[in-house]
Scaffold this active site. Structure first.
Site, short mmCIF file in Angstrom:
data_model
loop_
_atom_site.label_atom_id
_atom_site.label_comp_id
_atom_site.label_asym_id
_atom_site.label_seq_id
_atom_site.Cartn_x
_atom_site.Cartn_y
_atom_site.Cartn_z
CB CYS A 110 -14.30 3.54 -17.47
SG CYS A 110 -14.18 2.09 -17.21
CG HIS A 236 -10.80 5.18 -17.57
ND1 HIS A 236 -11.63 5.25 -16.19
CD2 HIS A 236 -10.66 3.96 -17.77
CE1 HIS A 236 -11.58 3.40 -15.60
NE2 HIS A 236 -11.46 3.38 -16.64
CG ASN A 266 -10.28 0.74 -13.58
OD1 ASN A 266 -11.99 1.24 -13.94
ND2 ASN A 266 -10.47 -0.25 -14.89
#
Length: 310
Positions: A110, A236, A266
């Site tokens: 990520c 993030h 996500n």
């Protein structure tokens, strides 16, 4: 000096709501929202990681006004690409008519996009390229275990891209990056032929909310500003509860905080450029204003820097 000269983003058309997920696993909209803040996510049906990456990159390149032949580097940050060779970056370069750039994929989970952005920044500062194209692109639906209600409610697909260029004003601050390999298995995606995303959610939550704020503050210090000077914060987009807890630890009362996770889920390495491009597109943050980018995830890794909005 380097700067982000343009941004672009792309998401699939299909929206999967929390209600849709209740037909796959034992969950509810109330359960998902309370724990993650997510209400929907985009799922790519007929698009590959390359398709997503090329669409976002094409918009960024068009917005920059730069001739494709002038791009000297293409980096795609991804952890969900099925293709190994040729790289997604090489495929994107071919589609966009970029003739001879160095092109490669980068996997730092990520934190991939902010890692790739720093890599491009260093390349341009060193004079090895005048313009670089940096892309975060993920098709997490390909690696989702749709029977695991703790992870399938989180993930979505999308891409974001930035053109990094030499020239004034200086718009990309020094990177703060690192990893904690001792906890490398906290987030994982194994089995090369049918990988599936998995994580120890509580461990990730504790790590992100208790140990990462000092690194975010250090990124601001290295850029020569205080957190109270920030006009925006783009972390993030892992989980709204993590974002809220992390931002609370930063003294940034003026900052617009990206919460794209609510509608996009996500999207791993795509989440920071996707959220940043949307903030800039709707001018939620003025041109030239300082924005903290900070990403974290598998590895366990982190990378962040302060940038000036194009």
């Amino acid at each position: 000096m380097t700067r982000i000269s343009a941004l672009g983003h792309h998401q699939p058309e299909h929206v999967m709501t929390n209600e849709d997920l209740t037909r796959l696993v034992d969950t509810s909209d109330e359960w998902i929202v309370r724990r993650t803040g997510i209400s929907a996510r985009r799922i790519a049906r007929d698009e590959s990681v390359t398709d997503l990456a090329a669409a976002a990159a094409g918009k960024a390149l068009a917005g920059s006004g730069i001739d494709p032949a002038a791009i000297g580097q293409v980096i795609v940050a991804t952890c969900s690409a099925i293709d190994r060779v040729p790289s997604i970056a090489a495929q994107v370069a071919g589609r966009l008519g970029i003739p001879d750039a160095v092109a490669f994929d980068l996997n730092n989970g990520c934190a991939g996009f902010t890692t790739a952005l720093a890599t491009a920044d260093h390349t341009v500062r060193a004079g090895a390229a005048r313009h670089a194209l940096v892309i975060g692109a993920e098709k997490m639906s390909d690696v989702t275990d749709w029977s695991d209600r703790t992870s399938c409610v989180l993930l979505g697909d999308g891409a974001g891209a930035a053109v990094v260029s030499a020239g004034e004003p200086d718009g990309i601050g020094p990177v703060v990056w690192g990893s904690d390999p001792a906890r490398r298995d906290t987030v994982r995606m194994r089995d090369a032929w049918q990988p599936r995303f998995a994580q120890d959610g509580q461990s990730v939550f504790r790590w992100a909310t208790t140990e990462l704020a000092p690194f975010a503050r250090e990124a601001c210090e290295r850029a020569g500003i205080g957190t109270h000077d920030l006009a925006g914060i783009v972390t993030h987009q892992a989980n709204l509860r993590i974002i809220e807890a992390l931002v609370r630890q930063l003294d940034a009362p003026q900052a617009v905080v990206a919460q794209d996770v609510v509608e996009s889920g996500n999207t791993s390495a795509a989440s920071v450029p996707l959220a940043l491009a949307k903030l800039v597109e709707r001018r939620a943050v003025p041109a030239g204003a300082p924005v903290l980018l900070f990403a974290f995830g598998g590895g366990l890794s982190w990378a962040g820097q302060v940038v000036r909005c194009p």
